[in-house]
Design an enzyme around this catalytic site. Structure first.
Site, mmCIF file in Angstrom:
data_model
loop_
_atom_site.group_PDB
_atom_site.id
_atom_site.type_symbol
_atom_site.label_atom_id
_atom_site.label_comp_id
_atom_site.label_asym_id
_atom_site.label_seq_id
_atom_site.Cartn_x
_atom_site.Cartn_y
_atom_site.Cartn_z
ATOM 1 N N CYS A 34 -136.542 -24.903 12.668
ATOM 2 C CA CYS A 34 -136.820 -24.527 14.040
ATOM 3 C C CYS A 34 -138.178 -25.113 14.384
ATOM 4 O O CYS A 34 -138.885 -25.611 13.514
ATOM 5 C CB CYS A 34 -136.877 -23.010 14.175
ATOM 6 N N ARG A 84 -136.155 -30.435 16.298
ATOM 7 C CA ARG A 84 -136.076 -29.587 15.113
ATOM 8 C C ARG A 84 -134.992 -28.521 15.229
ATOM 9 O O ARG A 84 -134.686 -27.825 14.263
ATOM 10 C CB ARG A 84 -137.420 -28.893 14.884
ATOM 11 N N TRP A 99 -132.759 -23.501 15.511
ATOM 12 C CA TRP A 99 -131.581 -24.103 14.892
ATOM 13 C C TRP A 99 -131.001 -22.987 14.033
ATOM 14 O O TRP A 99 -131.582 -22.614 13.011
ATOM 15 C CB TRP A 99 -131.985 -25.309 14.056
ATOM 16 N N ASN A 140 -140.349 -19.869 11.672
ATOM 17 C CA ASN A 140 -139.549 -21.001 11.215
ATOM 18 C C ASN A 140 -139.426 -20.860 9.708
ATOM 19 O O ASN A 140 -140.427 -20.706 9.011
ATOM 20 C CB ASN A 140 -140.264 -22.315 11.568
ATOM 21 N N GLY A 141 -138.184 -20.920 9.210
ATOM 22 C CA GLY A 141 -137.966 -20.788 7.770
ATOM 23 C C GLY A 141 -136.827 -19.825 7.517
ATOM 24 O O GLY A 141 -136.031 -19.544 8.422
ATOM 25 N N GLU A 169 -126.348 -46.612 4.515
ATOM 26 C CA GLU A 169 -127.227 -46.185 5.595
ATOM 27 C C GLU A 169 -126.563 -46.433 6.959
ATOM 28 O O GLU A 169 -126.642 -45.599 7.858
ATOM 29 C CB GLU A 169 -128.587 -46.899 5.480
ATOM 30 N N LYS A 198 -125.747 -43.529 9.713
ATOM 31 C CA LYS A 198 -126.276 -43.618 11.081
ATOM 32 C C LYS A 198 -125.153 -43.410 12.089
ATOM 33 O O LYS A 198 -125.289 -42.700 13.074
ATOM 34 C CB LYS A 198 -126.928 -44.989 11.263
ATOM 35 N N GLU A 222 -123.885 -39.695 12.143
ATOM 36 C CA GLU A 222 -124.836 -38.728 12.707
ATOM 37 C C GLU A 222 -124.829 -38.719 14.228
ATOM 38 O O GLU A 222 -124.895 -37.668 14.831
ATOM 39 C CB GLU A 222 -126.284 -39.061 12.349
ATOM 40 N N HIS A 233 -109.578 -50.520 -5.520
ATOM 41 C CA HIS A 233 -109.287 -49.450 -6.484
ATOM 42 C C HIS A 233 -108.920 -48.154 -5.765
ATOM 43 O O HIS A 233 -108.972 -47.080 -6.352
ATOM 44 C CB HIS A 233 -110.480 -49.249 -7.420
ATOM 45 N N LYS A 278 -134.246 -32.549 12.775
ATOM 46 C CA LYS A 278 -135.057 -33.631 12.201
ATOM 47 C C LYS A 278 -135.583 -33.285 10.819
ATOM 48 O O LYS A 278 -135.557 -34.101 9.914
ATOM 49 C CB LYS A 278 -136.222 -33.940 13.145
HETATM 50 O O1 M6R Z 1 -137.841 -35.937 6.390
HETATM 51 P P1 M6R Z 1 -136.988 -36.460 5.302
HETATM 52 O O2 M6R Z 1 -137.121 -37.947 5.142
HETATM 53 O O3 M6R Z 1 -137.174 -35.764 3.985
HETATM 54 O O4 M6R Z 1 -135.489 -36.195 5.752
HETATM 55 C C1 M6R Z 1 -134.428 -36.465 4.891
HETATM 56 C C2 M6R Z 1 -133.113 -36.425 5.639
HETATM 57 O O5 M6R Z 1 -132.885 -35.158 6.165
HETATM 58 C C3 M6R Z 1 -133.072 -37.449 6.770
HETATM 59 O O6 M6R Z 1 -133.295 -38.749 6.307
HETATM 60 C C4 M6R Z 1 -131.715 -37.406 7.494
HETATM 61 O O7 M6R Z 1 -130.716 -37.891 6.634
HETATM 62 C C5 M6R Z 1 -131.803 -38.190 8.797
HETATM 63 N N1 M6R Z 1 -131.168 -37.454 9.826
HETATM 64 C C6 M6R Z 1 -131.159 -39.509 8.706
HETATM 65 O O8 M6R Z 1 -131.101 -40.186 9.904
#
Ligand code: M6R
Length: 611
Positions: A2, A27, A74, A100-101, A486, A490, A493, A509, A606
Site C-alpha cells: 500500500c 503501490r 492494495w 502499510n504491511g 522478460e 511484460k 502484466e 519436446h 509496484k
Molecule cells: O522491486 P523489485 O525489483 O524487487 O521487484 C521485483 C518484482 O516484483 C518486479 O520486477 C515485478 O516483476 C515487476 N512488476 C515486473 O515488471
C-alpha cells in the site's frame, strides 16, 4: 503493498496528501482514504476505488487541517470496501492510523481486544493497531507529553509482521507519530513542515532532504522538529540525506504514460548507471566494494536471488559471471530459494537484485544467506531502501525513479550493472583477456539503445494486428531465452494476454503441440553461434501456421518472417539491453490498443512488501 503519505506543517494538508497518494497509486489502487486533525477532532474520509474517487467525496474540500495522514490500498485482508479502507480508528475515534504491511498475529490481537470489549468494523489486520494504541493509552496514568508515544510503542511491541505506520490523535493536535519495520517509510523535511511517504519520488517536488528510518525507530513529528527514538524510547540522533534525483524525473514529461517515458529514458538510465565506474583502459571502480582476489578465488558459488523482472536480469548476470569470471552461478526466485534449504556458507557470495529494495521475499532470502555466513550484495535503485540496510554491500543502478508497475529501465540498468560487476570480478581474478572489448560494448550501449528505439517506430502496427489474441509464445536460446522470459512477463502484466516463453530447442519436446494456425510466436536471435538452430525452430512453427515476429541483429532471411525488427549489432553479453526494448514497446502498444491502464495493471503493485 500500500502507499502511505503524511503531512504536518502550516498548509492545508488535504491537497498535499491527495497529490502524494496519486503518485503512490502504483503501490495499490483499490481504495483510498485520508484523516486530518480539524478544530473539532479527527476527520476521516475514505472509500473503495481510486484516489480520484476520494477527491470527489462531498466535504473533502472543506477540510482545513494542516496535519493529516492518507493511504492508498492494495487489499490483503478483506476485500476492497469502505469499511476496509484506511485510515482506521479505535472505537472511541481518538486515534487515526494508516498502515502499510501485514500484521501476522492480528487474529490473536483481535481476540485479546474483543475480550477487552473492543468491537471491529472491518476485516483488516490493521484495525487492531488504533485499538491497541487506545488500550495502552487508557491504561497509562501518567498524563505527560509522551503518553501517546508510549502507547504507540506498547502497541508496536505486540505486533508481528511488517509495518509502516502513521498515527494522529485528537489528544495532541500538534504532533504525528510514525514508526516502521520491514515496510518502507521516509520523512521529507523543510524548515517548518514534514512530509511522510512510502517512497521518495512521491514527495520529491516538496523537498530533497530526507530522514531514512531503520526498523523500530519511532519519530515524533511536529511542524518544525523531528524527534527520533529507538525501540526502548531512548532519544537518538539522525542526519538528513539529500537526494539528488530531479523532481521532474518523477513526472510524465509529456509522455502519455510513465511506462512509455521510462522505456525512452533507457539511454540516460544506462549512461548514468555506467557513470564513472567504467571507462576504456582503466580498471573498474566500485567504491562500495572491497573484494580481494583471495576472497573471490575462494568462492565456490554465487547465488543471484530476486523476483520477477529483477530475477530475469539475474539470469543475464549469471551468463556474464560464468562466462568471464568462471564462477558457478545459480539464479533463484526469492520466494522459492528461502524454502529449499540452499547450500550456503562463507564460500558463497549472494547477490540480491531489487529495483525498489523493498521486496519482502528478496529481503527475507538475504537475511537467510547472512545468517548462514555468506557475504551479501544488494543491487538496487533506491538509496536507503530496506535491502541496503540489511546487505553487507550495496551497489546502485542509477535509473531514476521507476513509477510504472511494469519494470523497464530498471531491468536494463540491472543487466548493465551486473555486467560491469562481472568485469570488475574478472579484472581482479584475471579470468578474461577480452575485458577491454566488453567495456567498449558497454560504453556503446546508450547510443545503440537510441538506435533500437528508432528501429521500433512501427511496432504499434504489429501490436494492432495481434492485440486480440489469447496466447502468445516467446522463444530464444542462450542469452535470448532470458529475454524471452522478460518479454513474456511484460506482455502478461500489462495486456492480460496469456503468454509463455520457451527455450527454442525445447519446443519440440512438448509445447509445439500448442502451435496452431495464426498463433503468434515472437523470437529473439542475437547470438551468431545459435542463430541457425533458432531459425530451424522458427521454421517448425511457421510450418504449423504461426505468425512470427523476430527481433534480431543477425544476418537472417527476413522474408521468412511476418515481421522483423533489426536491432544494432552487439556482443550477446550485453544484447538483452537492446533486444528487450522492442518487446517492452510491443507489450505497451498491445495494452494501449486494448484500452488498458498500462501504468497500473490490475492486481499488481509496484513494490511487493508482503511475502
Ligand atoms: O522491486 P523489485 O525489483 O524487487 O521487484 C521485483 C518484482 O516484483 C518486479 O520486477 C515485478 O516483476 C515487476 N512488476 C515486473 O515488471
Amino acid at each position: 503493498m500500500c502507499g502511505i503519505v503524511g503531512y504536518i506543517g502550516n498548509k492545508k494538508a488535504t491537497p498535499i496528501l491527495i497529490n502524494g497518494l496519486l503518485r503512490l497509486e502504483y503501490r495499490g489502487y483499490d481504495s483510498a482514504g485520508i484523516s486530518t486533525i480539524e478544530n473539532d477532532g479527527l476527520s476521516i474520509m475514505k472509500d473503495k476505488g481510486r484516489v480520484k474517487n476520494l477527491n470527489e467525496i462531498p466535504g473533502i474540500d472543506d477540510l482545513e487541517g494542516t496535519i493529516g495522514i492518507a493511504h492508498t490500498r492494495w487489499a490483503t485482508h478483506g476485500k476492497p470496501s469502505k469499511e476496509n479502507s484506511h485510515p482506521h480508528q479505535d472505537n472511541s475515534k481518538s486515534f487515526s492510523v494508516v498502515h502499510n504491511g501485514i500484521i501476522e498475529n492480528y487474529n490473536e490481537l483481535r481476540k485479546f481486544l474483543t475480550d477487552n470489549d473492543y468491537t471491529f468494523y472491518s476485516q483488516t489486520d490493521t484495525e487492531v493497531i488504533p485499538n491497541l494504541i487506545h488500550y495502552y493509552y487508557s491504561k497509562d496514568n501518567n498524563d505527560d507529553d509522551k503518553r501517546i508515544l508510549r502507547a504507540v510503542k506498547c502497541a508496536v511491541n505486540d505486533l508481528k509482521g511488517s509495518f509502516a505506520i502513521e498515527v494522529i490523535s485528537k489528544y495532541d493536535k500538534d504532533h504525528m507519530i510514525v514508526v516502521r519495520k520491514d515496510s518502507p517509510l521516509v520523512i521529507g523535511a523543510n524548515e517548518d513542515e514534514h512530509y511522510i511517504s512510502s517512497d521518495i519520488p512521491a514527495i520529491l517536488s516538496f523537498t530533497r532532504d530526507f530522514y531514512l528510518l531503520n526498523d523500530y525507530e519511532f519519530v515524533v513529528l511536529s511542524r518544525d522538529s523531528a524527534e527520533f527514538y529507538d525501540k526502548e524510547l531512548n532519544k537518538i540522533n539522525k542526519d538528513k540525506k539529500t537526494i539528488e534525483w530531479n523532481a521532474s524525473a518523477a513526472e510524465k514529461d509529456g509522455y502519455e504514460d510513465y511506462m512509455l517515458k521510462e522505456i525512452h529514458e533507457q539511454p540516460t538510465a544506462i549512461r548514468e548507471t555506467i557513470g564513472s565506474r567504467l571507462s576504456e583502459n582503466t580498471k573498474i571502480e566500485f567504491d562500495e566494494l572491497n573484494f580481494t582476489k583471495e576472497y573471490l578465488s575462494s568462492l565456490n558459488k554465487i547465488f543471484i536471488v530476486a523476483c520477477g523482472t529483477a530475477m530475469h536480469a539475474g539470469l543475464a548476470g549469471k551468463n556474464a559471471i560464468e562466462k568471464i569470471c568462471k564462477i558457478p552461478t545459480e539464479v533463484d526466485i526469492a520466494s522459492e530459494f528461502r524454502y529449499r534449504d540452499p547450500i550456503i556458507d562463507n564460500k558463497t557470495l549472494c547477490i540480491f537484485i531489487s529495483q525498489s529494495g523493498e521486496t519482502a521475499d528478496t529481503i527475507a532470502a538475504l537475511k537467510l544467506c547472512k545468517a548462514n555466513g555468506a557475504k551479501t550484495l544488494a543491487v538496487t535503485n533506491v538509496i536507503g531502501s530496506s535491502i541496503t540496510r540489511e546487505a553487507d554491500y550495496s551497489i546502485y543502478t542509477h535509473a531514476g525513479p521507476e513509477i510504472a508497475v511494469a519494470s523497464t529501465k530498471a531491468y536494463t540498468s540491472q543487466v548493465v550493472l551486473l555486467n560491469i560487476l562481472a568485469l570488475y570480478f574478472a579484472e581482479i581474478l584475471g579470468t578474461c583477456d577480452k575485458v577491454n572489448d566488453y567495456k567498449k560494448d558497454i560504453l556503446e550501449l546508450p547510443k545503440k539503445i537510441e538506435e533500437t528505439l528508432d528501429s521500433c517506430k512501427n511496432i504499434n502496427a504489429f501490436a494492432k494486428e495481434i492485440y486480440q489474441e489469447h496466447d502468445i509464445f516467446y522463444l530464444g536460446r542462450g542469452i535470448d531465452e532470458t529475454v524471452a522470459k522478460e518479454g513474456s512477463l511484460k506482455l502478461k502484466e500489462i495486456s492480460y494476454i496469456h503468454s509463455e516463453s520457451y527455450a527454442a530447442g525445447e519446443l519440440k519436446h512438448g509445447p509445439i503441440a500448442l502451435i496452431e494456425n495464426g498463433i503468434t510466436v515472437i523470437s529473439i536471435m542475437t547470438d551468431s553461434k545459435l542463430v541457425e538452430k533458432t531459425v530451424s525452430n522458427i521454421q517448425e512453427v511457421i510450418t504449423r501456421g504461426a505468425k512470427t515476429l523476430v527481433v534480431t541483429n543477425q544476418n537472417v532471411d527476413q522474408k521468412m518472417f511476418d515481421k522483423t525488427i533489426v536491432i544494432p549489432e552487439t556482443n550477446p553479453f550485453v544484447s538483452p539491453i537492446l533486444s528487450v526494448i522492442p518487446l517492452q514497446l510491443l507489450s505497451y502498444y498491445i495494452a494501449k490498443e486494448k484500452g488498458l491502464d498500462v501504468d497500473k495493471p490490475r492486481n499488481l503493485a509496484k513494490s511487493v512488501t508482503v511475502e
